[in-house]
Scaffold this motif. Structure first.
Motif, PDB file in Angstrom:
ATOM      1  N   PRO A  82      43.967  40.436  31.019  1.00 59.02           N
ATOM      2  CA  PRO A  82      43.115  40.175  29.852  1.00 59.02           C
ATOM      3  C   PRO A  82      43.021  38.687  29.513  1.00 59.02           C
ATOM      4  O   PRO A  82      42.001  38.236  28.998  1.00 59.02           O
ATOM      5  CB  PRO A  82      43.793  40.966  28.732  1.00 59.02           C
ATOM      6  CG  PRO A  82      45.209  41.144  29.182  1.00 59.02           C
ATOM      7  CD  PRO A  82      45.136  41.276  30.664  1.00 59.02           C
TER       8      PRO A  82
ATOM      9  N   GLU B 160      36.972  47.476  34.414  1.00 60.35           N
ATOM     10  CA  GLU B 160      38.087  47.925  33.586  1.00 60.35           C
ATOM     11  C   GLU B 160      39.416  47.468  34.187  1.00 60.35           C
ATOM     12  O   GLU B 160      40.347  47.130  33.456  1.00 60.35           O
ATOM     13  CB  GLU B 160      38.061  49.448  33.471  1.00 60.35           C
ATOM     14  CG  GLU B 160      36.880  49.985  32.686  1.00 60.35           C
ATOM     15  CD  GLU B 160      36.830  51.497  32.661  1.00 60.35           C
ATOM     16  OE1 GLU B 160      37.648  52.130  33.377  1.00 60.35           O
ATOM     17  OE2 GLU B 160      35.981  52.062  31.943  1.00 60.35           O
ATOM     18  N   ARG B 161      39.479  47.444  35.502  1.00 63.65           N
ATOM     19  CA  ARG B 161      40.718  47.046  36.170  1.00 63.65           C
ATOM     20  C   ARG B 161      41.091  45.592  35.852  1.00 63.65           C
ATOM     21  O   ARG B 161      42.244  45.286  35.527  1.00 63.65           O
ATOM     22  CB  ARG B 161      40.574  47.220  37.682  1.00 63.65           C
ATOM     23  CG  ARG B 161      41.805  46.753  38.456  1.00 63.65           C
ATOM     24  CD  ARG B 161      41.546  46.713  39.948  1.00 63.65           C
ATOM     25  NE  ARG B 161      42.663  46.079  40.641  1.00 63.65           N
ATOM     26  CZ  ARG B 161      42.631  45.683  41.890  1.00 63.65           C
ATOM     27  NH1 ARG B 161      41.523  45.843  42.600  1.00 63.65           N
ATOM     28  NH2 ARG B 161      43.670  45.124  42.450  1.00 63.65           N
TER      29      ARG B 161
ATOM     30  N   LYS C  20      42.295  45.307  32.306  1.00 63.37           N
ATOM     31  CA  LYS C  20      43.628  45.874  32.123  1.00 63.37           C
ATOM     32  C   LYS C  20      44.707  44.987  32.730  1.00 63.37           C
ATOM     33  O   LYS C  20      45.755  44.751  32.122  1.00 63.37           O
ATOM     34  CB  LYS C  20      43.693  47.260  32.746  1.00 63.37           C
ATOM     35  CG  LYS C  20      45.047  47.943  32.611  1.00 63.37           C
ATOM     36  CD  LYS C  20      45.039  49.324  33.255  1.00 63.37           C
ATOM     37  CE  LYS C  20      46.414  49.986  33.147  1.00 63.37           C
ATOM     38  NZ  LYS C  20      46.402  51.341  33.791  1.00 63.37           N
ATOM     39  N   GLU C  21      44.458  44.452  33.923  1.00 58.48           N
ATOM     40  CA  GLU C  21      45.488  43.716  34.647  1.00 58.48           C
ATOM     41  C   GLU C  21      45.608  42.255  34.219  1.00 58.48           C
ATOM     42  O   GLU C  21      46.681  41.659  34.327  1.00 58.48           O
ATOM     43  CB  GLU C  21      45.224  43.796  36.152  1.00 58.48           C
ATOM     44  CG  GLU C  21      45.369  45.193  36.716  1.00 58.48           C
ATOM     45  CD  GLU C  21      45.207  45.231  38.222  1.00 58.48           C
ATOM     46  OE1 GLU C  21      44.973  44.163  38.836  1.00 58.48           O
ATOM     47  OE2 GLU C  21      45.324  46.330  38.798  1.00 58.48           O
TER      48      GLU C  21
END
Length: 322
Positions: free
Chosen positions: A226, A219-220, A223-224
């Motif tokens: 894409p 997920e990180r 999010k950071e």
């Protein structure tokens, strides 16, 4: 593949603590040199990833694809979660189990649309369906697929042993059953003089068909960065398309990375993947329906909660159009 449990979650924390700056660089959103960690030694079944490493289709966007082979001592999910690799290769059921255990990984592109897992046996054993495995010794790797098969087909009279990957016991014992991949062991068995083997497909005969060798990240990372995810997904999808068209360059890199690769086994695997349509009509694509079915199947076997939220385990947002 082994299930991800409490011990694995603890390993994640240890790995995260020891990853250091290198781990942060691999897992963080700023990297332009993403590492894809595969779930076994380099082989044809990972062809699209190695093809992407050869072709570097994202080079124009400033992204270099780096593929690192795994092995029997490698668990890709903890390493990706800890940031030691940016992306990992695994199966959809492993992703669901990992998320159930609190690991924030997300599948971003399918690998095999039809799972390659099979159970191989000798024809004289009289096995026609999965229920017939009862009464036989079965070499398997403890994993979600086996948990589901045992539940669905009431396999309570099977003598389970760990799969070593060798066909020695299979060749010696007429009633022996061994897990295998349709892309590998049939060729090896013929090469070693076995003429009476037969198989049951976990997907086609067992009705259990999680996406295989899919691509996932954290997920990180999503999010950071894409855009990085989008570029890597597009590169891998193109890699699978190029691999099925001509696997020669990927074969060369795989043989260089894993010198133990048998060329004829590789050729058999690449041919089976292409001719069997195992990548599906649109490589990389995933559907909500397939993930929901998987959740329901694992839920029925008690592997994940029956109401587990499967929707956070995957995204199709970064797949190329068409």
């Amino acid at each position: 593949m082994k299930k991800i449990g409490i011990k694995a979650a603890a390993a994640v924390m240890l790995l995260a603590a020891s990853a250091g700056c290198a781990g942060k660089a691999a897992g963080g959103g700023a990297t332009k040199d993403p590492v894809i960690l595969t779930n076994w030694f380099a082989q044809a079944e990972q062809g699209g990833y190695w093809q992407a490493a050869v072709d570097q289709p994202a080079k124009g966007a400033g992204v270099t694809i780096n593929v690192k082979q795994g092995g029997p001592g490698i668990q890709t999910i903890p390493q990706v979660t800890s940031g030691q690799a940016t992306f990992g290769v695994g199966n959809a059921d492993e992703v669901l189990v990992a998320r159930k255990n609190g690991l924030p990984i997300v599948a971003v592109a399918a690998g095999f649309d039809t799972n390659l897992q099979c159970m191989m046996f000798h024809k004289p054993a009289g096995i026609k369906k999965f229920e017939d495995l009862n009464g036989h010794m079965v070499a398997r790797t403890p994993s979600p697929y086996w948990d589901y098969l045992k539940h669905r087909f009431n396999l309570n009279k099977v003598e389970e042993i760990n799969n070593t990957g060798s066909l020695a016991d299979y060749k010696r014992q007429r009633g022996f059953v061994q897990q295998c991949f349709v892309t590998s062991e049939p060729h090896v068995a013929r090469k070693e003089g076995v003429k009476d083997f037969a198989m049951l497909s976990v997907a086609k005969d067992g009705g259990y068909n999680p996406y295989g060798n899919l691509l996932y990240t954290t997920e990180r990372v999503i999010k950071e960065n894409p855009e990085l995810v989008k570029q890597v997904v597009a590169a891998v999808v193109q890699g699978w398309k190029n691999f099925t068209a001509d696997p020669g360059k990927a074969k060369a890199l795989i043989q260089k990375t894993n010198p133990d690769t048998d060329p004829t086994t590789f050729d058999f695997g690449a041919k089976t993947i292409k001719e069997g349509g195992y990548l599906g009509a649109s490589p990389g694509s995933m559907t909500d329906e397939r993930w929901k079915t998987l959740r329901d199947q694992l839920g029925s076997a008690g592997v994940v909660p029956k109401d587990f939220d499967y929707t956070k385990a995957f995204t199709t947002q970064y797949l190329p159009a068409g």
